[in-house]
Motif scaffolding. Structure first.
Motif, PDB file in Angstrom:
ATOM      1  N   GLU A 135       0.828  -1.203   0.000  1.00  0.00           N
ATOM      2  CA  GLU A 135       0.000   0.000   0.000  1.00  0.00           C
ATOM      3  C   GLU A 135       0.862   1.251   0.000  1.00  0.00           C
ATOM      4  O   GLU A 135       2.058   1.211   0.318  1.00  0.00           O
ATOM      5  CB  GLU A 135      -0.939   0.015   1.208  1.00  0.00           C
ATOM      6  CG  GLU A 135      -0.249   0.026   2.554  1.00  0.00           C
ATOM      7  CD  GLU A 135      -1.230  -0.002   3.716  1.00  0.00           C
ATOM      8  OE1 GLU A 135      -2.237   0.722   3.649  1.00  0.00           O
ATOM      9  OE2 GLU A 135      -0.981  -0.765   4.665  1.00  0.00           O
ATOM     10  N   ASN A 169      -2.784   7.617  -2.366  1.00  0.00           N
ATOM     11  CA  ASN A 169      -3.142   6.617  -1.366  1.00  0.00           C
ATOM     12  C   ASN A 169      -3.752   5.418  -2.076  1.00  0.00           C
ATOM     13  O   ASN A 169      -4.802   5.529  -2.716  1.00  0.00           O
ATOM     14  CB  ASN A 169      -4.159   7.188  -0.371  1.00  0.00           C
ATOM     15  CG  ASN A 169      -3.585   8.313   0.454  1.00  0.00           C
ATOM     16  OD1 ASN A 169      -2.579   8.154   1.124  1.00  0.00           O
ATOM     17  ND2 ASN A 169      -4.222   9.481   0.386  1.00  0.00           N
ATOM     18  N   LEU A 207      -4.286   0.918  -1.853  1.00  0.00           N
ATOM     19  CA  LEU A 207      -4.137  -0.398  -1.249  1.00  0.00           C
ATOM     20  C   LEU A 207      -4.309  -1.406  -2.377  1.00  0.00           C
ATOM     21  O   LEU A 207      -5.387  -1.519  -2.959  1.00  0.00           O
ATOM     22  CB  LEU A 207      -5.172  -0.637  -0.155  1.00  0.00           C
ATOM     23  CG  LEU A 207      -5.149  -2.033   0.493  1.00  0.00           C
ATOM     24  CD1 LEU A 207      -3.808  -2.280   1.192  1.00  0.00           C
ATOM     25  CD2 LEU A 207      -6.295  -2.182   1.494  1.00  0.00           C
TER      26      LEU A 207
END
Length: 270
Positions: free
Chosen positions: A7, A25, A27
């Motif tokens: 991530e 950001n 994941l």
């Protein structure tokens, strides 16, 4: 192989002070295939280098199993994550088997002085998985494009990592070899649960072979999710500046992008 989590948090990447990726950001879904798509220069390869610890962030972090990837040793990272860059080259005369054996380097205490039965097993498994046993003693530079790409993938498989990062694995291959490589990656995911992140230019191949798409433009994520949600006419127009129609793929039902060219008006009906 244990499940490995990759991530980013507020990730910023660039070259010579010029930002390419800003405040990202992400994941990466474990055990799935994720395709990075977007126009040339949008940051796809830069992001892949950052995820692989080959490009240090300007800001933010990349986390591998919850630990900053730059706070882990190169060897430890290489035992969890493998990368196949765009257009790799092998020394002249290097055999397929010797190339695949290089994937075991992260497990060696010195320059292949601690070769074990496990190393031998992983090399044999990689050659079998990629159907390259019959070419094991051939020089890599004598192979066809598709065979050569499979040999490089076999090297990453011998590394025995849960995550594979691939930068344009189908570039310079004809259509048959493109499908061959993508089918191999699909099988690796389905049969072994490998997490795969790959840069692809072909939107229709990305929709067919990836569980998730990340659409990038100017270093920012414009859309992220499964192909059915991400691949819309509006997204293609916004990200690629291309007018298109999205229809179901008649073979597998995934989204199929049909570009609208100058002659399209002849075929469109109101």
């Amino acid at each position: 192989m244990e499940n490995t989590v990759l991530e980013t948090q507020h990730l910023g990447l660039g070259y010579d002070g010029k930002p390419i990726i800003s405040g990202l950001n992400l994941l990466i879904p474990t055990g799935q295939i994720t395709a990075l798509v977007g126009p040339n220069g949008c940051g796809k390869s830069t992001l892949l280098l950052g995820l692989a610890r080959l490009l240090k962030p300007n800001i933010g972090n990349v986390y591998l199993n919850g630990v900053d990837i730059f706070r882990q040793s190169t060897t430890k990272v290489a035992q969890q994550l493998g990368i196949l860059p765009q257009g790799p080259s092998a020394p002249e005369g290097l055999t397929v088997r010797d190339l695949v054996a290089l994937g075991r380097y992260p497990y060696q205490k010195s320059w292949f002085q601690s070769w074990t039965a496990e190393d031998e097993r992983q090399v044999a498994k990689a050659l079998t998985t990629t159907e390259l046993n019959f070419l094991a003693n051939r020089a890599v530079d004598t192979l066809s494009g598709g065979q050569r790409q499979r040999a490089w993938i076999a090297m990453t498989l011998a590394q025995d990592t849960q995550i594979l990062l691939l930068d344009e694995p189908t570039t310079f291959l004809d259509l048959a070899h493109q499908v061959e490589v993508l089918e191999l990656l699909w099988d690796l995911n389905q049969l072994e649960g490998r997490t795969i992140v790959m840069v692809l230019h072909d939107l229709n191949q990305a929709c067919r072979y990836a569980h998730n798409l990340i659409a990038l433009r100017d270093g920012a994520v414009m859309a992220y999710g499964n192909p059915a949600d991400v691949m819309t006419e509006e997204m293609v127009q916004e990200v690629f500046g291309l007018a298109c129609r999205i229809v179901p793929d008649p073979v597998v039902g995934t989204p199929l992008c049909l570009p609208l060219g100058r002659q399209s008006h002849k075929y469109l009906k109101n």
